[in-house]
Enzyme design. Structure first.
Site, mmCIF file in Angstrom:
data_model
loop_
_atom_site.group_PDB
_atom_site.id
_atom_site.type_symbol
_atom_site.label_atom_id
_atom_site.label_comp_id
_atom_site.label_asym_id
_atom_site.label_seq_id
_atom_site.Cartn_x
_atom_site.Cartn_y
_atom_site.Cartn_z
ATOM 1 N N GLY A 11 8.596 -29.182 98.583
ATOM 2 C CA GLY A 11 8.874 -30.095 97.467
ATOM 3 C C GLY A 11 10.352 -30.104 97.141
ATOM 4 O O GLY A 11 10.763 -30.290 95.998
ATOM 5 N N ALA A 13 12.725 -32.113 97.531
ATOM 6 C CA ALA A 13 13.371 -33.305 96.960
ATOM 7 C C ALA A 13 12.919 -33.590 95.531
ATOM 8 O O ALA A 13 13.366 -34.558 94.924
ATOM 9 C CB ALA A 13 13.093 -34.523 97.833
ATOM 10 N N GLN A 15 12.011 -32.573 91.324
ATOM 11 C CA GLN A 15 12.800 -32.146 90.162
ATOM 12 C C GLN A 15 13.097 -30.647 90.178
ATOM 13 O O GLN A 15 14.226 -30.231 89.934
ATOM 14 C CB GLN A 15 12.005 -32.290 88.889
ATOM 15 C CG GLN A 15 11.590 -33.525 88.298
ATOM 16 C CD GLN A 15 11.320 -33.174 86.839
ATOM 17 O OE1 GLN A 15 12.256 -33.129 86.035
ATOM 18 N NE2 GLN A 15 10.076 -32.882 86.519
ATOM 19 N N ILE A 16 12.064 -29.854 90.384
ATOM 20 C CA ILE A 16 12.270 -28.400 90.369
ATOM 21 C C ILE A 16 13.154 -28.016 91.550
ATOM 22 O O ILE A 16 14.089 -27.214 91.406
ATOM 23 C CB ILE A 16 10.927 -27.631 90.404
ATOM 24 C CG1 ILE A 16 10.143 -27.900 89.108
ATOM 25 C CG2 ILE A 16 11.155 -26.131 90.596
ATOM 26 C CD1 ILE A 16 8.761 -27.279 89.066
ATOM 27 N N GLY A 17 12.889 -28.641 92.707
ATOM 28 C CA GLY A 17 13.705 -28.376 93.884
ATOM 29 C C GLY A 17 15.183 -28.582 93.602
ATOM 30 O O GLY A 17 16.031 -27.782 94.004
ATOM 31 N N ARG A 98 -10.949 -32.777 87.811
ATOM 32 C CA ARG A 98 -10.388 -31.516 88.274
ATOM 33 C C ARG A 98 -10.743 -31.221 89.734
ATOM 34 O O ARG A 98 -9.922 -30.733 90.499
ATOM 35 C CB ARG A 98 -10.833 -30.361 87.378
ATOM 36 C CG ARG A 98 -9.978 -29.148 87.610
ATOM 37 C CD ARG A 98 -9.814 -28.322 86.404
ATOM 38 N NE ARG A 98 -11.120 -27.825 85.989
ATOM 39 C CZ ARG A 98 -11.270 -26.729 85.262
ATOM 40 N NH1 ARG A 98 -10.223 -26.057 84.880
ATOM 41 N NH2 ARG A 98 -12.450 -26.326 84.900
ATOM 42 N N GLY A 130 3.635 -24.919 92.458
ATOM 43 C CA GLY A 130 2.930 -26.200 92.329
ATOM 44 C C GLY A 130 1.543 -26.022 91.739
ATOM 45 O O GLY A 130 0.790 -25.130 92.140
ATOM 46 N N ASP A 159 5.762 -18.991 81.626
ATOM 47 C CA ASP A 159 4.992 -18.727 80.412
ATOM 48 C C ASP A 159 5.493 -17.435 79.755
ATOM 49 O O ASP A 159 5.626 -17.354 78.537
ATOM 50 C CB ASP A 159 3.508 -18.605 80.758
ATOM 51 C CG ASP A 159 3.029 -19.796 81.577
ATOM 52 O OD1 ASP A 159 3.020 -20.904 81.039
ATOM 53 O OD2 ASP A 159 2.709 -19.615 82.770
ATOM 54 N N HIS A 187 -2.415 -20.123 84.697
ATOM 55 C CA HIS A 187 -1.265 -20.916 84.240
ATOM 56 C C HIS A 187 -1.813 -22.276 83.790
ATOM 57 O O HIS A 187 -1.755 -23.260 84.519
ATOM 58 C CB HIS A 187 -0.230 -21.089 85.347
ATOM 59 C CG HIS A 187 0.817 -22.104 84.986
ATOM 60 N ND1 HIS A 187 1.739 -21.896 84.012
ATOM 61 C CD2 HIS A 187 1.041 -23.350 85.451
ATOM 62 C CE1 HIS A 187 2.501 -22.966 83.884
ATOM 63 N NE2 HIS A 187 2.098 -23.867 84.741
HETATM 64 P P1 NAI Z 1 8.166 -33.572 91.583
HETATM 65 O O1 NAI Z 1 7.078 -34.588 91.654
HETATM 66 O O2 NAI Z 1 9.483 -33.946 91.028
HETATM 67 O O3 NAI Z 1 8.430 -32.989 93.044
HETATM 68 C C1 NAI Z 1 7.399 -32.594 93.891
HETATM 69 C C2 NAI Z 1 7.893 -32.781 95.312
HETATM 70 O O4 NAI Z 1 6.921 -32.222 96.183
HETATM 71 C C3 NAI Z 1 8.071 -34.251 95.716
HETATM 72 O O5 NAI Z 1 9.384 -34.432 96.223
HETATM 73 C C4 NAI Z 1 7.018 -34.451 96.798
HETATM 74 O O6 NAI Z 1 7.443 -35.347 97.805
HETATM 75 C C5 NAI Z 1 6.870 -33.041 97.329
HETATM 76 N N1 NAI Z 1 5.616 -32.795 98.051
HETATM 77 C C6 NAI Z 1 4.385 -33.305 97.814
HETATM 78 N N2 NAI Z 1 3.510 -32.889 98.731
HETATM 79 C C7 NAI Z 1 4.192 -32.100 99.579
HETATM 80 C C8 NAI Z 1 3.825 -31.384 100.759
HETATM 81 N N3 NAI Z 1 2.579 -31.427 101.238
HETATM 82 N N4 NAI Z 1 4.781 -30.663 101.385
HETATM 83 C C9 NAI Z 1 6.052 -30.632 100.907
HETATM 84 N N5 NAI Z 1 6.450 -31.309 99.809
HETATM 85 C C10 NAI Z 1 5.533 -32.021 99.162
HETATM 86 O O7 NAI Z 1 7.523 -32.340 90.807
HETATM 87 P P2 NAI Z 1 8.274 -31.110 90.106
HETATM 88 O O8 NAI Z 1 8.610 -31.485 88.726
HETATM 89 O O9 NAI Z 1 9.349 -30.611 90.999
HETATM 90 O O10 NAI Z 1 7.082 -30.052 90.022
HETATM 91 C C11 NAI Z 1 6.512 -29.496 91.190
HETATM 92 C C12 NAI Z 1 5.235 -28.752 90.853
HETATM 93 O O11 NAI Z 1 5.492 -27.641 90.014
HETATM 94 C C13 NAI Z 1 4.195 -29.591 90.097
HETATM 95 O O12 NAI Z 1 2.915 -29.314 90.666
HETATM 96 C C14 NAI Z 1 4.263 -29.061 88.691
HETATM 97 O O13 NAI Z 1 3.048 -29.240 87.995
HETATM 98 C C15 NAI Z 1 4.539 -27.611 88.970
HETATM 99 N N6 NAI Z 1 5.061 -26.820 87.852
HETATM 100 C C16 NAI Z 1 4.631 -25.529 87.714
HETATM 101 C C17 NAI Z 1 5.104 -24.710 86.719
HETATM 102 C C18 NAI Z 1 4.617 -23.301 86.583
HETATM 103 O O14 NAI Z 1 4.979 -22.668 85.588
HETATM 104 N N7 NAI Z 1 3.828 -22.746 87.472
HETATM 105 C C19 NAI Z 1 6.073 -25.211 85.750
HETATM 106 C C20 NAI Z 1 6.496 -26.560 85.974
HETATM 107 C C21 NAI Z 1 6.002 -27.336 86.994
#
Ligand code: NAI
Length: 325
Positions: A11, A13, A15-17, A98, A130, A159, A187
């Site tokens: 992931g 590309a 936001q978190i990346g 879910r 994720g 958290d 989580h």
């Molecule tokens: P985002 O949507 O901005 O980025 C996710 C990226 O993952 C996208 O670039 C997408 O193309 C890529 N992706 C999707 N399937 C993929 C695969 N099979 N292989 C490689 N890359 C793939 O999302 P964001 O904001 O970066 O969040 C990512 C995840 O982190 C989300 O599931 C979010 O819910 C989770 N998260 C978890 C937290 C925690 O505390 N555990 C806190 C905040 C977010």
């Protein structure tokens, strides 16, 4: 000088990346004397965007960044990797049940678990960010039978950090004065941020029960939704920061007299179903997370832990029924 450590980020590309990669490149994941080689995994449609991020990483001229490779194939992305940060996941879309969400994520975390099993380095450490993080970690772990199960973890450090921040505000003390907070369970909104064993300046934390139940616990558990409401986007830099903390602690250890929180494979401690990936208070030493043992659990904590663990058991049963574990 030390050989570079291979770090795979999925992931990349997203936001978190975007927040995470720069902190890794600057040496904050492992320490200021450890060079890193980044291996970025994206889906084909997002490879170009990942290349853009890689261009910016180049432009940072980071002394510790020994190289960047970009892949759309998990087998290649996890080849020889030492640390895997599984950030990319399938988000919940409108009307998705879910079960559908778990199934869509199974399609991501099963092949990634298999690829880690097939090609990662012997010392592989995996952090799943994720969502649904705990059960995604369980799916990946169950497809990596040759990797010790304790190398698969799920992130509840955000958290934990949120709980530290809220308690520090309430007590008017710096976060560094607080010890032994813990996040238990999933989580998700059912998580239990516990102050039962928490200490401030070496003494037991005393706060009133109404504040705990009506303020502290819901604020921490629903913080993700509050950030979306305020920012219009989900937590990203704070999530990246917590991922850095999780791995740094895993590799470098917890300080004496304190612990942190992480989703780890349950050994049945505290009545948590064996084999699920649940958050516990954990210490880290010699590159291993261990569940803190022997804590007394009061009735309030018991009920909260049981409720969150019940949700995790349900998620496990669902992915089992779907043939994902
Ligand atoms: P985002 O949507 O901005 O980025 C996710 C990226 O993952 C996208 O670039 C997408 O193309 C890529 N992706 C999707 N399937 C993929 C695969 N099979 N292989 C490689 N890359 C793939 O999302 P964001 O904001 O970066 O969040 C990512 C995840 O982190 C989300 O599931 C979010 O819910 C989770 N998260 C978890 C937290 C925690 O505390 N555990 C806190 C905040 C977010």
């Amino acid at each position: 000088t030390q050989a570079p450590v291979n770090v795979t980020v999925t992931g990349a590309a997203g936001q978190i990346g975007y927040a995470l990669l720069f902190r890794i490149a600057s040496g904050q994941l492992l320490g200021q004397d450890v060079p890193v080689k980044l291996r970025l995994l994206e889906i084909p449609q997002a490879v170009k965007a990942a290349e853009g991020t890689a261009m910016e990483l180049d432009d940072g001229a980071f002394p510790l960044l020994a190289g960047i490779d970009i892949f759309d194939d998990p087998k290649q992305a996890f080849e020889g990797t030492n640390i895997a940060l599984l950030v990319g996941a399938r988000p919940r879309s409108k009307g998705m049940e879910r079960g559908d969400l778990l199934e869509a994520n199974g399609g991501i975390f099963k092949p990634q678990g298999e690829a880690i099993n097939a090609g990662a380095a012997d010392d592989i450490k995996v952090l799943v960010v994720g969502n649904p993080a705990n059960t995604n970690a369980l799916i990946a772990q169950s497809h990596a039978p040759d990797v010790p199960a304790d190398r698969f973890t799920a992130m509840t450090r955000l958290d934990h950090n949120r709980a530290l921040a809220q308690l520090s505000k309430k007590l008017g003390v710096p976060v560094t004065d607080l010890k032994k907070l813990a996040i238990w369970g999933n989580h998700s909104a059912t998580q239990y941020p516990s102050v039962q064993h928490a200490e401030v300046g070496g003494k037991a934390v005393e706060v009133d029960q109404a504040w705990l139940e009506n303020d502290f616990i819901p604020t921490v558990a629903k913080r993700g939704a509050a950030i979306i409401e305020a920012r219009g986007l989900s937590s990203a830099a704070s999530a990246a920061s917590a991922a850095i903390d999780h791995v740094y602690t895993w590799v470098n250890g917890t300080p004496a007299g304190d612990w942190t929180s992480a989703g780890v494979v349950s050994d049945g401690s505290y009545g948590v179903a064996e084999g699920i990936i649940s958050s516990f208070p954990v210490t880290a030493k010699d590159g291993k997370y261990e569940i803190v043992q022997g804590l007394e659990i009061d009735d309030f904590s018991r009920a909260r832990i049981d409720a969150s663990v019940a949700e995790l058991v349900e998620e496990r049963d669902t992915v089992k029924k779907l043939g994902l574990i």
